[in-house]
Design a protein around this motif. Structure first.
Motif, PDB file in Angstrom:
ATOM      1  N   TYR A  80       0.862  -1.177   0.000  1.00  0.00           N
ATOM      2  CA  TYR A  80       0.000   0.000   0.000  1.00  0.00           C
ATOM      3  C   TYR A  80       0.900   1.229   0.000  1.00  0.00           C
ATOM      4  O   TYR A  80       1.516   1.551   1.006  1.00  0.00           O
ATOM      5  CB  TYR A  80      -0.913   0.036   1.227  1.00  0.00           C
ATOM      6  N   LYS A  88      -2.642   5.127  -0.904  1.00  0.00           N
ATOM      7  CA  LYS A  88      -3.512   3.968  -1.084  1.00  0.00           C
ATOM      8  C   LYS A  88      -4.578   3.900   0.019  1.00  0.00           C
ATOM      9  O   LYS A  88      -5.711   3.495  -0.222  1.00  0.00           O
ATOM     10  CB  LYS A  88      -2.652   2.700  -1.104  1.00  0.00           C
ATOM     11  N   CYS A  92      -9.546   3.775   0.133  1.00  0.00           N
ATOM     12  CA  CYS A  92     -10.633   3.098   0.840  1.00  0.00           C
ATOM     13  C   CYS A  92     -11.196   3.938   1.985  1.00  0.00           C
ATOM     14  O   CYS A  92     -12.365   3.844   2.295  1.00  0.00           O
ATOM     15  CB  CYS A  92     -10.154   1.765   1.403  1.00  0.00           C
ATOM     16  N   GLY A 102     -16.609  -0.186   1.953  1.00  0.00           N
ATOM     17  CA  GLY A 102     -16.965  -0.835   3.220  1.00  0.00           C
ATOM     18  C   GLY A 102     -15.929  -0.593   4.305  1.00  0.00           C
ATOM     19  O   GLY A 102     -15.746  -1.411   5.208  1.00  0.00           O
ATOM     20  N   THR A 104     -13.978   2.020   7.292  1.00  0.00           N
ATOM     21  CA  THR A 104     -14.285   3.100   8.228  1.00  0.00           C
ATOM     22  C   THR A 104     -13.809   4.420   7.638  1.00  0.00           C
ATOM     23  O   THR A 104     -12.692   4.501   7.130  1.00  0.00           O
ATOM     24  CB  THR A 104     -13.502   2.890   9.545  1.00  0.00           C
TER      25      THR A 104
HETATM   26  C1  HEC Z   1      -8.785  -2.065  -0.011  1.00  0.00           C
HETATM   27  C2  HEC Z   1      -9.342  -1.127   0.943  1.00  0.00           C
HETATM   28  C3  HEC Z   1      -8.457  -0.679   2.102  1.00  0.00           C
HETATM   29  C4  HEC Z   1      -7.225  -0.084   2.026  1.00  0.00           C
HETATM   30  C5  HEC Z   1      -6.381   0.202   0.784  1.00  0.00           C
HETATM   31  C6  HEC Z   1      -6.849   0.232   3.385  1.00  0.00           C
HETATM   32  N1  HEC Z   1      -7.841  -0.154   4.256  1.00  0.00           N
HETATM   33 FE1  HEC Z   1      -7.884   0.134   6.259  1.00  0.00          FE
HETATM   34  N2  HEC Z   1      -9.630  -0.869   6.410  1.00  0.00           N
HETATM   35  C7  HEC Z   1     -10.383  -1.335   5.337  1.00  0.00           C
HETATM   36  C8  HEC Z   1     -11.588  -1.978   5.819  1.00  0.00           C
HETATM   37  C9  HEC Z   1     -12.656  -2.646   4.949  1.00  0.00           C
HETATM   38  C10 HEC Z   1     -11.537  -1.878   7.235  1.00  0.00           C
HETATM   39  C11 HEC Z   1     -12.581  -2.407   8.241  1.00  0.00           C
HETATM   40  C12 HEC Z   1     -12.048  -3.586   9.006  1.00  0.00           C
HETATM   41  C13 HEC Z   1     -11.744  -4.773   8.139  1.00  0.00           C
HETATM   42  O1  HEC Z   1     -12.674  -5.321   7.555  1.00  0.00           O
HETATM   43  O2  HEC Z   1     -10.558  -5.187   8.041  1.00  0.00           O
HETATM   44  C14 HEC Z   1     -10.318  -1.178   7.568  1.00  0.00           C
HETATM   45  C15 HEC Z   1      -9.920  -0.861   8.844  1.00  0.00           C
HETATM   46  C16 HEC Z   1      -8.888   0.017   9.151  1.00  0.00           C
HETATM   47  C17 HEC Z   1      -8.632   0.584  10.448  1.00  0.00           C
HETATM   48  C18 HEC Z   1      -9.418   0.329  11.738  1.00  0.00           C
HETATM   49  C19 HEC Z   1     -10.539   1.340  11.821  1.00  0.00           C
HETATM   50  C20 HEC Z   1     -11.393   1.167  13.041  1.00  0.00           C
HETATM   51  O3  HEC Z   1     -12.598   1.265  12.888  1.00  0.00           O
HETATM   52  O4  HEC Z   1     -10.871   0.969  14.134  1.00  0.00           O
HETATM   53  C21 HEC Z   1      -7.545   1.409  10.337  1.00  0.00           C
HETATM   54  C22 HEC Z   1      -6.894   2.243  11.421  1.00  0.00           C
HETATM   55  C23 HEC Z   1      -7.106   1.339   8.949  1.00  0.00           C
HETATM   56  N3  HEC Z   1      -7.927   0.490   8.248  1.00  0.00           N
HETATM   57  C24 HEC Z   1      -6.023   2.039   8.440  1.00  0.00           C
HETATM   58  C25 HEC Z   1      -5.554   1.897   7.140  1.00  0.00           C
HETATM   59  C26 HEC Z   1      -4.315   2.465   6.655  1.00  0.00           C
HETATM   60  C27 HEC Z   1      -3.362   3.331   7.486  1.00  0.00           C
HETATM   61  C28 HEC Z   1      -4.184   2.108   5.344  1.00  0.00           C
HETATM   62  C29 HEC Z   1      -3.041   2.397   4.396  1.00  0.00           C
HETATM   63  C30 HEC Z   1      -1.705   1.958   4.812  1.00  0.00           C
HETATM   64  C31 HEC Z   1      -5.359   1.325   5.007  1.00  0.00           C
HETATM   65  N4  HEC Z   1      -6.155   1.201   6.126  1.00  0.00           N
HETATM   66  C32 HEC Z   1      -5.641   0.845   3.734  1.00  0.00           C
HETATM   67  C33 HEC Z   1     -10.040  -1.213   3.998  1.00  0.00           C
HETATM   68  C34 HEC Z   1      -8.846  -0.708   3.511  1.00  0.00           C
END
Ligand code: HEC
Ligand code: HEC
Length: 156
Positions: A80, A88, A92, A102, A104
């Protein structure tokens, strides 16, 4: 008398300095006498890389231990990119994309300027590099002992 003592001290210091640097010349590198949490490694050697951390799949988000803690990332973040040209995470988590993906939404604090708290029209530059504050949940042993207790209000 005072002068004599000072002179003796100065000569003593010079001599120890000479002895130290001679030793350093004979043994360049080494560990410099230091041992870190990773153990001791001689500077002139390349130690094998640590094994990659495991990021268990399908884990829930670990609960916060204190109020205003940046939540841990419950998914892998391999490949990412977060750089000058691309973020990246925002693909999302931005308000625009979160519903469709989907994920947060980043909270409103991420749109505030850090000094005056003004609400900006896009993610604040101070929140752009997500991994400054958010780290993935790894199946990792703490490096140092820690007896931190969750604050009362968040205790189950
Ligand atoms: C492809 C989509 C996608 C990408 C790209 C992505 N995430 Fe997520 N993230 C999610 C989803 C969907 C969730 C909800 C929990 C789960 O299903 O894993 C989540 C959950 C989280 C949470 C927890 C939120 C909570 O409610 O406590 C954090 C913090 C987070 N992501 C940070 C990041 C960070 C920082 C990056 C980049 C390095 C990143 N994410 C990249 C889809 C993504
Ligand atoms: C300066 C530290 C910092 C940076 C940088 C940062 N965050 Fe956060 N983040 C926090 C904190 C603290 C919270 C919890 C309190 C809050 O909502 O502000 C949080 C909350 C969140 C949440 C959960 C929101 C909710 O409603 O539960 C998500 C998702 C998130 N951040 C994603 C990101 C993404 C994606 C980036 C990068 C674009 C990012 N954060 C950059 C500190 C940071």
């Amino acid at each position: 008398m005072k002068r004599l003592v000072l002179a003796v001290l100065a000569v003593g210091m010079m001599l120890t300095g000479v002895v130290h640097s001679a030793e350093a010349l004979n043994h360049p590198g080494g560990t410099g006498g230091l041992s870190s949490l990773r153990g001791a490694t001689n500077l002139e050697e390349t130690r094998p890389a640590d094994p990659m951390k495991r990021y268990p799949r399908d884990q829930g988000t670990i609960n916060s231990d204190y109020v205003y803690q940046p939540p841990l990332i419950p998914h892998t973040i391999r490949n990412y990119e977060v750089s000058l040209n691309a973020n990246k995470c925002l693909a999302c988590h931005s308000w625009k994309n979160a519903n469709d993906m989907g994920a947060t939404k980043i909270s409103v604090t991420h749109y505030q300027s850090p000094r005056q708290g003004q609400v900006l029209s896009d993610v604040s530059p101070s929140r752009y590099f997500c991994l400054q504050c958010h780290v993935p949940q790894a199946d990792a042993k703490p490096l140092v002992d820690n007896d931190f207790q969750r604050v009362d209000a968040l205790r189950e």
